[in-house]
Design a protein around this motif. Sequence first.
Motif, short mmCIF file in Angstrom:
data_model
loop_
_atom_site.label_atom_id
_atom_site.label_comp_id
_atom_site.label_asym_id
_atom_site.label_seq_id
_atom_site.Cartn_x
_atom_site.Cartn_y
_atom_site.Cartn_z
N PRO A 60 1.01 -1.14 0.16
CA PRO A 60 -0.18 -0.05 0.21
C PRO A 60 1.12 0.61 -0.18
O PRO A 60 2.14 1.32 0.97
CB PRO A 60 -0.68 -0.07 1.63
N HIS A 61 0.22 2.36 -0.37
CA HIS A 61 0.99 3.43 -0.81
C HIS A 61 1.51 4.28 0.81
O HIS A 61 0.46 5.26 1.12
CB HIS A 61 0.84 4.11 -1.84
N PRO A 62 2.41 4.18 1.16
CA PRO A 62 2.22 5.57 2.20
C PRO A 62 2.02 6.93 1.91
O PRO A 62 2.81 6.80 1.21
CB PRO A 62 3.98 5.08 2.88
N LYS A 63 1.11 7.64 2.85
CA LYS A 63 0.87 9.17 2.67
C LYS A 63 2.62 9.91 2.42
O LYS A 63 2.67 11.14 1.74
CB LYS A 63 0.06 9.24 3.56
N SER A 64 3.03 10.11 3.24
CA SER A 64 5.12 10.39 3.60
C SER A 64 5.78 10.14 2.88
O SER A 64 6.51 10.64 2.75
CB SER A 64 4.89 10.39 5.51
N VAL A 65 5.49 9.59 1.71
CA VAL A 65 6.68 8.57 1.27
C VAL A 65 6.02 8.50 -0.27
O VAL A 65 5.45 8.46 -1.14
CB VAL A 65 7.22 7.12 1.40
N ASN A 66 7.64 9.59 -0.91
CA ASN A 66 7.98 9.63 -2.52
C ASN A 66 7.81 8.29 -3.34
O ASN A 66 8.69 7.53 -2.93
CB ASN A 66 8.61 10.94 -2.69
#
Length: 128
Positions: A60-66
């Motif tokens: 899943p895509h973490p919000k704080s990661v580019n």
Amino acid sequence: MTTHSKSGITKPRQPLSLLTQTVSTLPSSHIKALEDPNWHGAMNAEYDAQIKKRTWSLVPHPKSVNIVRSMWLFRHKHDEDGNLTSYKACLVANGKCQDVGFDYDDTFSLVFKPAMIRMVLYFALSHN
């Protein structure tokens, strides 16, 4: 320089192509590549190889990661006679979206040049 070039005598070159087989052009995008069965197969083979090697996994895509995006590179593979042997598609990371100090701290590119290998071998042999 040869005598002909000093005298200004030139002969126009006429390139000759003996290519008789039809080659799919290099696709400009992955969307175009999916329309051609040759490139579609090459893309599937590359994807299957990446999954088999466990190069990466879907999370899943973490919000704080580019997110480092990827892109497809396409090329034709030829044998020594110039005959087309295969279509090669490579899925590579596109690092243009990374920020120094945030996504990574330093880079490393290991390069061995033939002269360096010869020097190390010479040094090792000379000192038993």
